[in-house]
Write an enzyme that holds these catalytic residues in place. Sequence first.
Site, PDB file in Angstrom:
ATOM      1  N   ASN A 232       0.929  -0.973  -0.100  1.00  0.00           N
ATOM      2  CA  ASN A 232       0.402   0.011   0.102  1.00  0.00           C
ATOM      3  C   ASN A 232       0.889   1.091   0.441  1.00  0.00           C
ATOM      4  OD1 ASN A 232      -2.670   1.258  -0.367  1.00  0.00           O
ATOM      5  ND2 ASN A 232      -2.427   1.821   1.900  1.00  0.00           N
ATOM      6  N   ASN A 234       2.425   2.581  -2.505  1.00  0.00           N
ATOM      7  CA  ASN A 234       1.613   3.160  -3.805  1.00  0.00           C
ATOM      8  C   ASN A 234       0.439   3.737  -3.956  1.00  0.00           C
ATOM      9  OD1 ASN A 234       0.732   2.780  -7.143  1.00  0.00           O
ATOM     10  ND2 ASN A 234       2.670   4.007  -6.502  1.00  0.00           N
ATOM     11  N   ALA A 760       7.566  23.889  16.886  1.00  0.00           N
ATOM     12  CA  ALA A 760       7.419  25.450  16.759  1.00  0.00           C
ATOM     13  C   ALA A 760       8.221  26.321  15.631  1.00  0.00           C
ATOM     14  CB  ALA A 760       6.745  26.292  17.962  1.00  0.00           C
ATOM     15  N   ARG A 875      12.441  30.140  13.585  1.00  0.00           N
ATOM     16  CA  ARG A 875      13.987  30.660  14.120  1.00  0.00           C
ATOM     17  C   ARG A 875      15.132  31.499  13.466  1.00  0.00           C
ATOM     18  NH1 ARG A 875      16.066  24.539  16.265  1.00  0.00           N
ATOM     19  NH2 ARG A 875      16.627  24.930  18.329  1.00  0.00           N
ATOM     20  N   GLU A1186      19.220  29.023  19.264  1.00  0.00           N
ATOM     21  CA  GLU A1186      18.896  30.088  17.752  1.00  0.00           C
ATOM     22  C   GLU A1186      19.498  30.055  17.131  1.00  0.00           C
ATOM     23  OE1 GLU A1186      14.510  32.916  17.174  1.00  0.00           O
ATOM     24  OE2 GLU A1186      15.387  32.918  18.821  1.00  0.00           O
TER      25      GLU A1186
HETATM   26  C1  LIG Z   1       7.994   7.382   2.122  1.00  0.00           C
HETATM   27  C2  LIG Z   1       7.997   6.475   0.704  1.00  0.00           C
HETATM   28  C3  LIG Z   1       9.582   6.260   0.155  1.00  0.00           C
HETATM   29  C4  LIG Z   1       9.447   5.646  -1.019  1.00  0.00           C
HETATM   30  N1  LIG Z   1      11.219   5.410  -1.317  1.00  0.00           N
HETATM   31  C5  LIG Z   1      11.414   4.616  -2.791  1.00  0.00           C
HETATM   32  C6  LIG Z   1      12.987   5.502  -3.677  1.00  0.00           C
HETATM   33  O1  LIG Z   1      13.606   5.008  -2.240  1.00  0.00           O
HETATM   34  N2  LIG Z   1      12.342   4.346  -3.911  1.00  0.00           N
HETATM   35  C7  LIG Z   1      11.871   3.670  -5.029  1.00  0.00           C
HETATM   36  O2  LIG Z   1      12.722   2.866  -6.122  1.00  0.00           O
HETATM   37  N3  LIG Z   1      10.414   3.151  -4.466  1.00  0.00           N
HETATM   38  C8  LIG Z   1      10.438   4.612  -3.323  1.00  0.00           C
HETATM   39  N4  LIG Z   1       9.282   4.654  -3.359  1.00  0.00           N
HETATM   40  C9  LIG Z   1       8.118   3.940  -3.624  1.00  0.00           C
HETATM   41  C10 LIG Z   1       8.450   2.186  -3.256  1.00  0.00           C
HETATM   42  O3  LIG Z   1       9.310   1.592  -3.343  1.00  0.00           O
HETATM   43  C11 LIG Z   1       6.684   1.573  -4.112  1.00  0.00           C
HETATM   44  O4  LIG Z   1       5.327   1.881  -3.498  1.00  0.00           O
HETATM   45  C12 LIG Z   1       6.753   0.353  -3.286  1.00  0.00           C
HETATM   46  O5  LIG Z   1       7.264  -0.665  -3.917  1.00  0.00           O
HETATM   47  C13 LIG Z   1       5.183  -0.309  -4.112  1.00  0.00           C
HETATM   48  O6  LIG Z   1       5.105  -1.965  -3.579  1.00  0.00           O
HETATM   49  P1  LIG Z   1       3.511  -1.909  -2.759  1.00  0.00           P
HETATM   50  O7  LIG Z   1       3.972  -3.163  -2.387  1.00  0.00           O
HETATM   51  O8  LIG Z   1       3.633  -0.793  -1.959  1.00  0.00           O
HETATM   52  O9  LIG Z   1       3.042  -1.451  -3.633  1.00  0.00           O
HETATM   53  P2  LIG Z   1       1.276  -1.518  -3.687  1.00  0.00           P
HETATM   54  O10 LIG Z   1       0.979   0.308  -3.653  1.00  0.00           O
HETATM   55  O11 LIG Z   1       0.418  -2.223  -2.621  1.00  0.00           O
HETATM   56  O12 LIG Z   1       1.012  -1.506  -5.096  1.00  0.00           O
HETATM   57  C14 LIG Z   1       0.960  -0.881  -6.408  1.00  0.00           C
HETATM   58  C15 LIG Z   1       1.072  -1.042  -7.674  1.00  0.00           C
HETATM   59  O13 LIG Z   1       1.427  -2.225  -7.582  1.00  0.00           O
HETATM   60  C16 LIG Z   1       0.341  -3.194  -8.476  1.00  0.00           C
HETATM   61  N5  LIG Z   1       0.811  -4.539  -8.391  1.00  0.00           N
HETATM   62  C17 LIG Z   1       1.356  -4.547  -6.802  1.00  0.00           C
HETATM   63  N6  LIG Z   1       1.650  -6.270  -7.172  1.00  0.00           N
HETATM   64  C18 LIG Z   1       1.060  -6.931  -8.008  1.00  0.00           C
HETATM   65  C19 LIG Z   1       1.289  -8.521  -8.584  1.00  0.00           C
HETATM   66  N7  LIG Z   1       1.954  -8.752  -7.598  1.00  0.00           N
HETATM   67  N8  LIG Z   1       1.368  -8.542  -9.881  1.00  0.00           N
HETATM   68  C20 LIG Z   1       0.454  -6.880 -10.486  1.00  0.00           C
HETATM   69  N9  LIG Z   1       0.446  -5.863  -9.897  1.00  0.00           N
HETATM   70  C21 LIG Z   1       0.809  -6.057  -8.300  1.00  0.00           C
HETATM   71  C22 LIG Z   1      -0.646  -2.501  -7.545  1.00  0.00           C
HETATM   72  O14 LIG Z   1      -1.758  -3.441  -8.221  1.00  0.00           O
HETATM   73  C23 LIG Z   1      -0.558  -1.503  -7.656  1.00  0.00           C
HETATM   74  O15 LIG Z   1      -1.291  -0.782  -8.962  1.00  0.00           O
HETATM   75  C24 LIG Z   1       8.858   5.192  -1.724  1.00  0.00           C
HETATM   76  C25 LIG Z   1       7.655   5.170  -1.145  1.00  0.00           C
HETATM   77  C26 LIG Z   1       7.104   5.592  -0.176  1.00  0.00           C
HETATM   78  C27 LIG Z   1       5.671   5.624   0.270  1.00  0.00           C
END
Ligand SMILES: Cc1cc2nc3c(=O)[nH]c(=O)nc-3n(C[C@H](O)[C@H](O)[C@H](O)COP(=O)(O)OP(=O)(O)OC[C@H]3O[C@@H](n4cnc5c(N)ncnc54)[C@H](O)[C@@H]3O)c2cc1C
Length: 1255
Positions: A232, A234, A760, A875, A1186
């Site tokens: 979750n 993405n 703050a 600050r 500060e």
């Molecule tokens: C704070 C933050 C920092 C981040 N920093 C980086 C970074 O530095 N570098 C980088 O590369 N990424 C970064 N990301 C992105 C992160 O790596 C991706 O969001 C993550 O890998 C997605 O995987 P998830 O399991 O959370 O996907 P989800 O959010 O659960 O799903 C993402 C998408 O993938 C699809 N999906 C998932 N699994 C499958 C499957 N098995 N088959 C088909 N479709 C599928 C879903 O349908 C959805 O559309 C960051 C994200 C956040 C929130």
Amino acid sequence: MLLSYLRERLRLTGTKYGCGGGGCGACTVMVSRYQPSTKTILHYSANACLLPVCQLQGAAVTTVEGIGNTKTRVHPVQERIAKAHGSQCGFCTPGMVMSMYTLLRNKPQPNMEDITEALGGNLCRCTGYRPIVDGCKTFSQESNCCQANGNGAGCCLNGDSSPQRSENLFDQEDLLPLDPTQDLIFPPELIVRQQDYQLFRGDRMVWVSPVSLEELIQLKTSHPQAPLVMGNTNIGPDIKFKGAWHPIIISPTRVQELFKVTKTPQGVCIGAGCSLSVVKALLEGLVQEIPEEKTEIYRSLLQQLGNLGGQQIRNVATIGGNIVSAYPNSDLNPVFAAGNCILNVASKRGRQEILLNKDFFVGFGKTSLKPDEVVLSVFIPVSRQGEFMRAFRQAPRKENALATVTTGMRVMFTEGSSVVKELSIYYGGVGPCTVSATKTCAAVIGRKWDEQTLSEAYTQLLDEISLSPSHPGGQVEFRRSLTLSLLFKFNLQMLHKLWEMDNKVGLIGLETNMVTFSGCHKNVWFFFQAVVKDQSGDDPVGRPIMHRSAISQATGEAVYCDDIPKMEGELHLVLVTSTRPHAKILDIDISEALQVPGVVDVITSKDIPGKKFRTFTGIDEDILAQNEVSCVGHMVCAVVADTRNQAKRGAAVVKIGYEDLPGPVFTVEEAIEKQSFFLPKRMIEQGTVCLSFVWAIRLGGQEHFYMETQSMVVVPSGEERELKVYLSCQHPTYAQESIAETLGIPSNRVSCHVKRVGGAFGGKVTKTSIIACITSVAAWKTGRAVRCVLERGEDMLITGARHPVLGKHKVGFMNNGRIMAADLHYYANSGNTADESLLVIEKILLHLDNAYNVPNLRGRSVACKTNLPSNTAFRGFGVPQSMLVTENMINDVAMMLGCNAEEVRGKINMYKEVSLTHYKFEFDPKNLLRCWDECKEKSDYDRRRKSIGQFNQQNRWKKRGMATIPIKYGIAFSDGFLNQAASLVHIYKDGSVLVSHGGTEMGQGIHTKMQQVASRELHIPASLIHITETNTSAVPNTCPSAASFGTDANGMAVKDACETLYQRLEPVRKQNPEGTWQIWVFHIDKQEGQPYAYYTYGACCSEVEVDCLTGDYRTVRTDIVMDIGRSINPSVDIGQIEGAFIQGLGLYTMEELKFSPSGVLYTRGPSQYKIPAVCDIPLQFNGIGEPVLFLGSSVFFAIKDAVAASRVEAGMVGPFTLDSPATPERTCLACNTPFTQKIPASKQGSFQPWALNIP
Ligand SMILES: Cc1cc2nc3c(=O)[nH]c(=O)nc-3n(C[C@H](O)[C@H](O)[C@H](O)COP(=O)(O)OP(=O)(O)OC[C@H]3O[C@@H](n4cnc5c(N)ncnc54)[C@H](O)[C@@H]3O)c2cc1C
Ligand code: FES
Ligand code: FES
């Protein structure tokens, strides 16, 4: 999400909201799950703000409340972070505690790398991280030696030249031992739970969780558009921040096929559902198991995984999710693609293999997968003989930041030669998706890997990967130069490989441009003034006493504003803001909003019963826009509803009719052109100045990024027009007055209560009061309690920041660097309202001399009125902007003369004797000179300066730089009436004492210090003294907790009150001199033309190493010497000094506010706006508020010094422009390498840049 479930349903408020998007770690919890395959329990940290509750079936969640509390037993992690002074405002502390706790569950004796990795996803805006790391380090078996004299025999604990430590800041002897047998056990019922197909049906969506692959494929076939939610990370942010909505969500986290790992001699096949942490651990194992030459791709992936997100993100984000999300700057996809990795995909049509290559990534967030296809696994091959792979990334921050440009590069040489057989190069961050440099690779294949080939490759690459000058994300020249310089880095490393393979190419000792300094911050030592020998053991003044609330902050029991339980009938308020930078309001249609279930009312300016505006320095500012909006983010009205979500839905459908007004003004240049100023302009002058302008420096703004967003609850009492207001603010009296005037009632009906503030930094004075006025109008109108807690994005959009400044200087100087005359001109971008801008530009002028005696000095400053959100106090209040321009001027003088900037600063221009400043304030610079000399001596300046010169001669692509910066900082408010304070001290019959004073506790430890003062004056232990809150009913007419004067003013008030009471007790004490405090108690029923009270002085020396190819830098060492008079509490003061230094480091090297060409703030959360993280602490941080914030500029000038060394290689000497912040982009471009020189500049005016150049 789990976060709201914990906080709102279960009332477990220890877990905090900081950003809602996985970027700050304030919401960290530990998740534990039973692993049937290994029959073990897996514990991992995760961000509760991104964890869907539906996904937690079968998991145990441990929150900060679960591991310890003050009523039963505090957990050692909580205790140690608190005792090590790692909790200031405390808002980040529960998250830090949970990250560390999870690490200890998995590894009870971690090393420093484990600790910094575990804390990498947690932000803290107060401490500078060092004390948090110190507390956590006590669990490590690694040496705690400061290594100030190296880690050999000359360590700090022995040897003549070793620094002598002061008394320890905390006692490590009596810490609670870590006893893993005391940890919570995994609930056995979760081990045996049956795995069933699950379906949760909500009002607006359905959540389905299959167990078998067949069920999953069936579901995907029936609902091809439904996303698969794994980590979750993405989908969650898309729903929250981009308004994406999915009626059906499929959660396949229990489908075992997605977690299978198969190792074969050809490679490893990793289930798509494996988290990135699992993948990292797996690859680390493989790198150990199989021969090194087969692990090129694995090591490249590890290189990327080490810096991807924070640990909480890596623990939940999946490999499949990362691939399918197809981020344009995904770190893994370029490596997968360049490494010829293969996806295994299933659908109802069967299974197939898909090569991860350029055809797979088809657009922004799009792949060639069909909507009903499920990725089962990804196959990563072992590398073959003669095959090499590297991955590189350049990001705005070393860790936990999406890359600006990221790449995977693979080459295979024909056996026994340097002829290229295969070459594959993929980039992220240079287009809408991962892109291949196909033509460049084709041009190289079949040729020898040598200078000639590579030189042609750069030309081809430049042509192939070209970006429009308006490219989303901006930084176009930088990105383009990175594509070249990253290839050059690859080249350097391949030349080494070829040389190793004895193909007679390359040179022994060829620089690889690998970083010299890696790993984590380790070394620290301090000196501070110890208490006098004969000071009584009971007298706490001068001792490093722990912050009085640190333990409750670490256990999550400390109550912040939004932790106050919900009142009966309470409503939530959400603000509706302008989407136009400058427009007339034609009408506000609230009819649809009122139809939204739960919405109770919409508050507009017409509802304000009293004064509809606030007046700052004589200029009015509407509380809610009446006829006109003047920036995107201008508050227009507010929706109140039963829940926050309902209020948000209501706010989304309020329709505001606008008529755009012509020519909005955004930059100071536009403001100057249109003479758009808040008047009067300011000027100060001594001597005669007549010079023409030469140099300019731009200094960007800075977001406060207090971890607790603006929060308040207004409760009408129901009788006699009384209101109780609970809020997180620095100036409760101002809030009280503002609310009273807005409602048209006397101040005595409004009581403001501030228990504590989660950070703050100046951002919770005026802006908080205006939002409190709006919330009070809502409470007044509805007669119900109303809560307003801004989301991070709203907060960043609405509440403004530090003033960006354009500074110009002209200077007249002698051949030896003595400055005889200087003329400095400051243009501050104030935004759409005056707020405190006129005071800020005044303070700018009062500090422009910094530490220098310039006989003829003129300063002019002006507050530019623009159509950006109004900026406010931060600050330093203009001082960091003021002095940066001055120091830059000194630097320019040194560069023009080709001499050492420290000489020009210290020996030649610094105040030397009792002097008058340019505003005729007499002072003695003795302590300034002492700080300067001590700083140079303790930092071993002369020796290190020489070795930096040698290093720079030996290295072409890495350069080191060093700078020492002094500071002279005026303490107190320039308006004398603000320098007052009051205190009310109650002594109860049981001997306990309640102290109230006017200062607010926002992490600076003021309550702790007041407790120490009262303890000394009443001659009783601090444990008998309590401070409950800051309350306008107890202490009226308080002054803001700001200007570094809170402790001085309130401390004297507390001292006075306690002295009076102690004297009153004298007759009783005399009667019974042997009695105890309890027994005695039981028997009783300025400004004169001087803007500052005094100056504080300091000096700071920083050394950096800059990677000239990418602009990346590392602070190698920082030494700070600060004169803060007699410290009431050294640990609190050191904490403030370090915290402010790191905030200054952020201001001058990292933090960038970005606005669209139409004035919309892009940077509205930690994903886009980077504040320093644990990876940014100087590797060696030595020292003794500060004022120190400005000393962060020593890093800026050290970077400038290193850049100057790089420019010399390009034949460029003399002054040059480096604006602040010195981000990798600016640094790299200023280095002027052959690669940046290749990038053609886009013709000004021929395109619209993605972002405005503010100020
Ligand atoms: C704070 C933050 C920092 C981040 N920093 C980086 C970074 O530095 N570098 C980088 O590369 N990424 C970064 N990301 C992105 C992160 O790596 C991706 O969001 C993550 O890998 C997605 O995987 P998830 O399991 O959370 O996907 P989800 O959010 O659960 O799903 C993402 C998408 O993938 C699809 N999906 C998932 N699994 C499958 C499957 N098995 N088959 C088909 N479709 C599928 C879903 O349908 C959805 O559309 C960051 C994200 C956040 C929130
Ligand atoms: S609130 Fe969850 S990471 Fe910031
Ligand atoms: S103590 Fe970390 S944010 Fe305040």
